[in-house]
Write a protein that holds these residues in place. Sequence first.
Motif, PDB file in Angstrom:
ATOM      1  N   LYS A  28       0.615  -1.381   0.212  1.00  0.00           N
ATOM      2  CA  LYS A  28      -0.102   0.210  -0.148  1.00  0.00           C
ATOM      3  C   LYS A  28       0.964   1.185   0.162  1.00  0.00           C
ATOM      4  CE  LYS A  28      -1.888  -1.137   3.549  1.00  0.00           C
ATOM      5  NZ  LYS A  28      -2.877  -0.991   4.985  1.00  0.00           N
ATOM      6  N   ILE A  29       0.119   2.037  -0.380  1.00  0.00           N
ATOM      7  CA  ILE A  29       0.842   3.602  -0.237  1.00  0.00           C
ATOM      8  C   ILE A  29       0.369   4.861  -0.631  1.00  0.00           C
ATOM      9  CG2 ILE A  29       2.480   5.413  -2.237  1.00  0.00           C
ATOM     10  CD1 ILE A  29       3.620   2.756  -3.264  1.00  0.00           C
ATOM     11  N   LEU A  33       1.427   4.120 -10.302  1.00  0.00           N
ATOM     12  CA  LEU A  33       2.047   3.215  -8.893  1.00  0.00           C
ATOM     13  C   LEU A  33       1.093   2.035  -9.166  1.00  0.00           C
ATOM     14  CD1 LEU A  33       2.779   5.759  -6.760  1.00  0.00           C
ATOM     15  CD2 LEU A  33       4.348   4.374  -7.461  1.00  0.00           C
ATOM     16  N   TYR A  90       0.583  -1.306  -6.774  1.00  0.00           N
ATOM     17  CA  TYR A  90       0.514  -0.993  -5.491  1.00  0.00           C
ATOM     18  C   TYR A  90      -1.221  -0.896  -5.304  1.00  0.00           C
ATOM     19  CZ  TYR A  90       5.947  -0.952  -5.203  1.00  0.00           C
ATOM     20  OH  TYR A  90       6.775  -1.737  -5.658  1.00  0.00           O
ATOM     21  N   VAL A 139      -3.295   2.154  -4.515  1.00  0.00           N
ATOM     22  CA  VAL A 139      -3.033   3.933  -4.253  1.00  0.00           C
ATOM     23  C   VAL A 139      -4.357   3.985  -3.373  1.00  0.00           C
ATOM     24  CG1 VAL A 139      -3.278   5.672  -5.236  1.00  0.00           C
ATOM     25  CG2 VAL A 139      -1.840   4.041  -6.136  1.00  0.00           C
ATOM     26  N   TYR A 179       3.242  11.238  -0.018  1.00  0.00           N
ATOM     27  CA  TYR A 179       2.853   9.637  -0.311  1.00  0.00           C
ATOM     28  C   TYR A 179       3.449   9.258   1.102  1.00  0.00           C
ATOM     29  CZ  TYR A 179       2.553  11.071  -5.374  1.00  0.00           C
ATOM     30  OH  TYR A 179       1.956  11.545  -6.925  1.00  0.00           O
ATOM     31  N   LEU A 181       5.013   6.296   2.356  1.00  0.00           N
ATOM     32  CA  LEU A 181       5.425   5.120   1.856  1.00  0.00           C
ATOM     33  C   LEU A 181       5.699   3.492   3.079  1.00  0.00           C
ATOM     34  CD1 LEU A 181       6.070   6.068  -0.386  1.00  0.00           C
ATOM     35  CD2 LEU A 181       8.178   4.773  -0.796  1.00  0.00           C
ATOM     36  N   SER A 182       5.927   3.920   4.329  1.00  0.00           N
ATOM     37  CA  SER A 182       5.861   3.669   5.565  1.00  0.00           C
ATOM     38  C   SER A 182       5.427   4.331   6.246  1.00  0.00           C
ATOM     39  CB  SER A 182       6.793   2.919   5.278  1.00  0.00           C
ATOM     40  OG  SER A 182       8.472   3.887   5.494  1.00  0.00           O
ATOM     41  N   PHE A 226      10.464   4.670  -6.224  1.00  0.00           N
ATOM     42  CA  PHE A 226       9.669   4.365  -4.556  1.00  0.00           C
ATOM     43  C   PHE A 226       9.639   2.904  -4.559  1.00  0.00           C
ATOM     44  CE2 PHE A 226       5.966   8.095  -4.961  1.00  0.00           C
ATOM     45  CZ  PHE A 226       7.309   8.471  -5.025  1.00  0.00           C
ATOM     46  N   LYS A 273      10.681   1.137  -1.066  1.00  0.00           N
ATOM     47  CA  LYS A 273       8.871   0.229  -0.640  1.00  0.00           C
ATOM     48  C   LYS A 273       9.539  -1.317  -0.404  1.00  0.00           C
ATOM     49  CE  LYS A 273       4.614  -0.464   0.349  1.00  0.00           C
ATOM     50  NZ  LYS A 273       4.679   0.681   1.235  1.00  0.00           N
ATOM     51  N   GLU A 281       4.145  -1.680   6.097  1.00  0.00           N
ATOM     52  CA  GLU A 281       3.109  -0.809   5.290  1.00  0.00           C
ATOM     53  C   GLU A 281       2.373   0.439   6.673  1.00  0.00           C
ATOM     54  OE1 GLU A 281       1.566  -1.466   2.550  1.00  0.00           O
ATOM     55  OE2 GLU A 281       2.540  -3.333   2.269  1.00  0.00           O
TER      56      GLU A 281
END
Length: 384
Positions: free
Chosen positions: A140-141, A156, A161, A163, A173, A175-176, A272, A276, A281
């Motif tokens: 997931k992003i 993406l 991914y 989104v 954005y 990412l984590s 990305f 990632k 997540e």
Amino acid sequence: MDTELIICTARERERYTLLKLLEQKKPNFIVLYTMSLQTLRQIEIYRSTHSKRHLQVYWLQYRESTEESRYLESINRETLSFEKLIREQGTLVIARNFNVEREEAPRLKLKGSTRDGGGASRQLFEDPRDQMDENAERPKIIVDMREFNSELPTILYTKGYNVIATTIEIGDYILSPEIAIERKALDDLTQSLQSGRVFKQIEQMLEFYDCAVLLIESNRKFETKIVNGGPFQGELSRHCREIRAIFCSLIRTNPKMRCVWAISPASSAEFFSELKLNAPEPDVAKAVSLKSNQVESQEEGSEESAGQKKKGKQWKPNSTVVRTLTQNFGLKTQEVHNLFEKSSIKTLADLFSSDVSSSLLSEYIPSTKAELIKTVSSFDFRKK
């Protein structure tokens, strides 16, 4: 050679009779006594389908007569009809086939080695795109809603991914839980540097995320177009030099910030993917809860942060003062706020006053930093 003269009437309800007659007789000359636009169009169709045949068309008509006006009016109606048809065709909903195939997002997976027998187990990394479980959830992003004007969210998605579109105030954005990215196009970067907005955005990301990345993205339209004077396109004007100087100041004042240049949205998506890999997540609820107009503690469930939320708006120190103490003395933003909110110190003059002791400062900030501030405040800079 015998010449045949044929006299016929062209009626609107018999639109195909004239075409049939032309196919049978194959005339070389046509004389129209009464001009009709429908008859003329049928003759044009016949002539276009038999381009090798010699055909001449004449019509008899008085100049500035009623028949001429009627003929010109019919041409005008025909032109308007075609224009209306073109406009309606431009607004018709046409079914289109889109490519909705998605790639498998690259992931690293720990796997035990079969060569280890009874000893300490080793871990091997591999890219299991071909062996990935079909039921496994895609990475997931979190993407800010305002970013969907660009191509990057779509790229993406096609790369595999999930989104998650939502409204977030810190970062574009996520990412984590530790990685946040602020994307800037060349034109947006110049405007943000002039207004100072990017300084605040980077400072907020560094407050809540360990890895804050400023992604500067170019595009094909910038290859032949000068953007805002071209400060990042090699221009040497005074305005461009000032913008580049502000950008250098941004990098120097935020040494923990990562700055990445990308030539296209596709290269940004590749970047990305590398960030990632094997990352946890992101938490959607936490990303949405972070607000740009308040400073919260990163420790969840602390009593102090809960008490601050209940009190509502509170007095806050100047952002310039906070930036000065965090960059020059190594204080955290939360420590600066605790110092100014819970003590009698409200300005830099109060902080560097001789009446303030290091023991008083140690109650709100670490003792080593308190001693550093006291040393600077008592140092005689007039000495050589």
